[in-house]
Design a protein around this motif. Structure first.
Motif, PDB file in Angstrom:
ATOM      1  N   UNK A  33      -7.543 -10.309 -10.603  1.00 16.28           N
ATOM      2  CA  UNK A  33      -7.765  -8.878 -10.742  1.00 16.28           C
ATOM      3  C   UNK A  33      -8.759  -8.391  -9.685  1.00 16.28           C
ATOM      4  N   UNK A  34      -9.814  -9.154  -9.457  1.00 15.38           N
ATOM      5  CA  UNK A  34     -10.833  -8.782  -8.470  1.00 15.38           C
ATOM      6  C   UNK A  34     -10.233  -8.718  -7.067  1.00 15.38           C
ATOM      7  N   UNK A  35      -9.327  -9.664  -6.771  1.00 18.84           N
ATOM      8  CA  UNK A  35      -8.675  -9.671  -5.465  1.00 18.84           C
ATOM      9  C   UNK A  35      -7.859  -8.417  -5.234  1.00 18.84           C
ATOM     10  N   UNK A  36      -7.108  -8.011  -6.263  1.00 21.57           N
ATOM     11  CA  UNK A  36      -6.329  -6.782  -6.142  1.00 21.57           C
ATOM     12  C   UNK A  36      -7.221  -5.548  -6.165  1.00 21.57           C
ATOM     13  N   UNK A  37      -8.281  -5.585  -6.975  1.00 27.05           N
ATOM     14  CA  UNK A  37      -9.191  -4.446  -7.054  1.00 27.05           C
ATOM     15  C   UNK A  37      -9.856  -4.186  -5.694  1.00 27.05           C
ATOM     16  N   UNK A  38     -10.120  -5.243  -4.949  1.00 22.86           N
ATOM     17  CA  UNK A  38     -10.746  -5.073  -3.634  1.00 22.86           C
ATOM     18  C   UNK A  38      -9.813  -4.345  -2.661  1.00 22.86           C
ATOM     19  N   UNK A  39      -8.536  -4.278  -2.986  1.00 19.56           N
ATOM     20  CA  UNK A  39      -7.552  -3.594  -2.137  1.00 19.56           C
ATOM     21  C   UNK A  39      -7.183  -2.203  -2.664  1.00 19.56           C
ATOM     22  N   UNK A  40      -7.985  -1.657  -3.566  1.00 25.27           N
ATOM     23  CA  UNK A  40      -7.640  -0.381  -4.191  1.00 25.27           C
ATOM     24  C   UNK A  40      -7.482   0.748  -3.171  1.00 25.27           C
ATOM     25  N   UNK A  41      -8.287   0.776  -2.133  1.00 28.03           N
ATOM     26  CA  UNK A  41      -8.139   1.814  -1.104  1.00 28.03           C
ATOM     27  C   UNK A  41      -6.796   1.654  -0.384  1.00 28.03           C
ATOM     28  N   UNK A  42      -6.391   0.417  -0.151  1.00 27.46           N
ATOM     29  CA  UNK A  42      -5.097   0.167   0.495  1.00 27.46           C
ATOM     30  C   UNK A  42      -3.952   0.650  -0.379  1.00 27.46           C
ATOM     31  N   UNK A  43      -4.015   0.327  -1.669  1.00 28.78           N
ATOM     32  CA  UNK A  43      -2.954   0.757  -2.574  1.00 28.78           C
ATOM     33  C   UNK A  43      -2.929   2.272  -2.737  1.00 28.78           C
ATOM     34  N   UNK A  44      -4.107   2.893  -2.757  1.00 30.17           N
ATOM     35  CA  UNK A  44      -4.166   4.356  -2.833  1.00 30.17           C
ATOM     36  C   UNK A  44      -3.538   4.977  -1.587  1.00 30.17           C
ATOM     37  N   UNK A  45      -3.919   4.465  -0.414  1.00 31.40           N
ATOM     38  CA  UNK A  45      -3.372   4.982   0.846  1.00 31.40           C
ATOM     39  C   UNK A  45      -1.859   4.815   0.894  1.00 31.40           C
ATOM     40  N   UNK A  46      -1.400   3.642   0.493  1.00 26.34           N
ATOM     41  CA  UNK A  46       0.042   3.373   0.468  1.00 26.34           C
ATOM     42  C   UNK A  46       0.754   4.330  -0.489  1.00 26.34           C
ATOM     43  N   UNK A  47       0.238   4.434  -1.710  1.00 27.94           N
ATOM     44  CA  UNK A  47       0.889   5.277  -2.718  1.00 27.94           C
ATOM     45  C   UNK A  47       0.913   6.739  -2.279  1.00 27.94           C
ATOM     46  N   UNK A  48      -0.199   7.221  -1.745  1.00 32.76           N
ATOM     47  CA  UNK A  48      -0.252   8.616  -1.305  1.00 32.76           C
ATOM     48  C   UNK A  48       0.750   8.864  -0.183  1.00 32.76           C
ATOM     49  N   UNK A  49       0.787   7.989   0.806  1.00 28.33           N
ATOM     50  CA  UNK A  49       1.723   8.149   1.919  1.00 28.33           C
ATOM     51  C   UNK A  49       3.167   8.065   1.435  1.00 28.33           C
ATOM     52  N   UNK A  50       3.448   7.100   0.571  1.00 33.88           N
ATOM     53  CA  UNK A  50       4.805   6.924   0.059  1.00 33.88           C
ATOM     54  C   UNK A  50       5.265   8.165  -0.704  1.00 33.88           C
ATOM     55  N   UNK A  51       4.429   8.630  -1.621  1.00 32.43           N
ATOM     56  CA  UNK A  51       4.835   9.785  -2.424  1.00 32.43           C
ATOM     57  C   UNK A  51       4.845  11.079  -1.624  1.00 32.43           C
ATOM     58  N   UNK A  52       3.981  11.191  -0.609  1.00 30.85           N
ATOM     59  CA  UNK A  52       4.023  12.386   0.237  1.00 30.85           C
ATOM     60  C   UNK A  52       5.328  12.406   1.030  1.00 30.85           C
ATOM     61  N   UNK A  53       5.702  11.268   1.607  1.00 28.82           N
ATOM     62  CA  UNK A  53       6.986  11.183   2.311  1.00 28.82           C
ATOM     63  C   UNK A  53       8.146  11.405   1.338  1.00 28.82           C
ATOM     64  N   UNK A  54       8.042  10.847   0.141  1.00 29.73           N
ATOM     65  CA  UNK A  54       9.077  11.047  -0.868  1.00 29.73           C
ATOM     66  C   UNK A  54       9.206  12.509  -1.259  1.00 29.73           C
ATOM     67  N   UNK A  55       8.078  13.184  -1.424  1.00 31.71           N
ATOM     68  CA  UNK A  55       8.109  14.614  -1.763  1.00 31.71           C
ATOM     69  C   UNK A  55       8.717  15.422  -0.619  1.00 31.71           C
ATOM     70  N   UNK A  56       8.413  15.018   0.601  1.00 34.64           N
ATOM     71  CA  UNK A  56       9.005  15.694   1.753  1.00 34.64           C
ATOM     72  C   UNK A  56      10.527  15.491   1.752  1.00 34.64           C
ATOM     73  N   UNK A  57      10.974  14.292   1.431  1.00 32.70           N
ATOM     74  CA  UNK A  57      12.406  14.007   1.367  1.00 32.70           C
ATOM     75  C   UNK A  57      13.071  14.864   0.285  1.00 32.70           C
ATOM     76  N   UNK A  58      12.452  14.932  -0.896  1.00 34.19           N
ATOM     77  CA  UNK A  58      13.017  15.739  -1.986  1.00 34.19           C
ATOM     78  C   UNK A  58      13.040  17.217  -1.593  1.00 34.19           C
ATOM     79  N   UNK A  59      11.979  17.694  -0.971  1.00 34.00           N
ATOM     80  CA  UNK A  59      11.925  19.084  -0.523  1.00 34.00           C
ATOM     81  C   UNK A  59      13.049  19.377   0.464  1.00 34.00           C
ATOM     82  N   UNK A  60      13.205  18.489   1.453  1.00 33.22           N
ATOM     83  CA  UNK A  60      14.282  18.676   2.428  1.00 33.22           C
ATOM     84  C   UNK A  60      15.642  18.671   1.744  1.00 33.22           C
ATOM     85  N   UNK A  61      15.828  17.757   0.812  1.00 29.96           N
ATOM     86  CA  UNK A  61      17.101  17.684   0.087  1.00 29.96           C
ATOM     87  C   UNK A  61      17.377  18.991  -0.649  1.00 29.96           C
ATOM     88  N   UNK A  62      16.368  19.507  -1.352  1.00 32.50           N
ATOM     89  CA  UNK A  62      16.546  20.746  -2.113  1.00 32.50           C
ATOM     90  C   UNK A  62      16.793  21.945  -1.204  1.00 32.50           C
TER      91      UNK A  62
END
Length: 193
Positions: A33-62
Motif C-alpha cells: 500500500x505504501x508503495x502505491x501511495x507514494x505514486x499518488x501524484x502519478x495516479x492523479x495526473x494519469x487519471x486527470x489526463x485520461x478523463x480530460x481526454x475522454x471528456x473531450x472525446x465525448x464532447x466531440x462525439x456529441x
C-alpha cells in the motif's frame, strides 16, 4: 473528406494517446500500500489526463452528431488539436515525476490551453462550414458563455501555477471538468434520452 472519416481518425488517435498514458505510469518500488501511495501524484495526473481526454472525446462525439458539413480548415484544426493532444503522455509523465514543479505544471497547462484553443477553432470552422446549423451556432456543449468561463479558469490556473502554486493548473482542469463539462454532458444526455 467526409465527416465520418475525420471522426474515425480522431477516435483512433485519441484512443492511442489515452492508451499511451498508462504506459508512462511508474511502478511502485515495493508492492505494498505504501508503495502505491507514494505514486499518488502519478495516479492523479494519469487519471486527470485520461478523463480530460475522454471528456473531450465525448464532447466531440456529441457535437459531431449535429455536423452536416466540414471544410478544409476543419481538417487542419483537427490535426492541430490531435498534435497538441499527443503531447499529453509526455507532459503527464513530467508532472508525474515533478508534481510540485511550476515549470512541469506550466508546460502541462500550455498543452491544455493549446488543445482548448484548437478545439474552439475547430468548433468555429464547423460553424463557418454550416452557418445555418442552429445546434453548432449555439456554441456546442458548453455554449458560447460556458466555453469562455472554461478558458478563463484554465488561464487563471496557468497564471497561478507559474507564480504561486504549481498544482493550480491541474486543479483548474479538474474544476472545469466538474463545473462545466460533466454537468453539460449529463444535461445533454437527459435531453437526448
Amino acid at each position: 473528406m467526409s465527416k465520418e472519416r475525420l471522426q474515425a481518425f480522431t477516435d483512433a488517435v485519441l484512443a492511442i494517446i489515452m492508451t499511451i498514458l498508462v504506459l508512462e505510469l511508474d511502478r511502485p518500488e515495493t508492492m505494498s500500500f505504501e508503495g502505491f501511495w507514494s505514486l499518488r501524484a502519478s495516479f492523479f495526473s494519469y487519471a486527470l489526463s485520461f478523463f480530460w481526454l475522454g471528456a473531450m472525446w465525448v464532447t466531440n462525439h456529441n457535437e459531431w452528431h449535429f455536423v452536416r458539413k466540414i471544410q478544409p480548415s476543419t481538417v487542419w484544426w483537427t490535426i492541430l488539436m490531435l498534435f497538441f493532444s499527443s503531447l499529453f503522455p509526455y507532459t503527464t509523465s513530467l508532472v508525474d515525476t515533478h508534481f510540485n514543479n511550476a515549470f512541469a505544471q506550466g508546460f502541462y497547462g500550455i498543452v491544455v490551453l493549446l488543445v482548448t484553443f484548437a478545439n474552439v477553432m475547430l468548433s468555429q470552422s464547423l460553424v463557418k462550414a454550416d452557418p445555418d446549423n442552429e445546434q453548432l451556432a449555439q456554441g456546442g456543449l458548453l455554449g458560447l458563455g460556458g466555453i469562455w468561463f472554461d478558458v478563463a479558469i484554465k488561464v487563471a490556473g496557468f497564471i497561478i501555477t507559474v507564480t504561486l502554486f504549481a498544482p493550480a493548473m491541474m486543479l483548474a482542469v479538474l474544476l472545469t471538468m466538474i463545473v462545466f463539462v460533466i454537468p453539460a454532458h449529463i444535461s445533454m444526455a437527459k435531453r437526448n434520452y
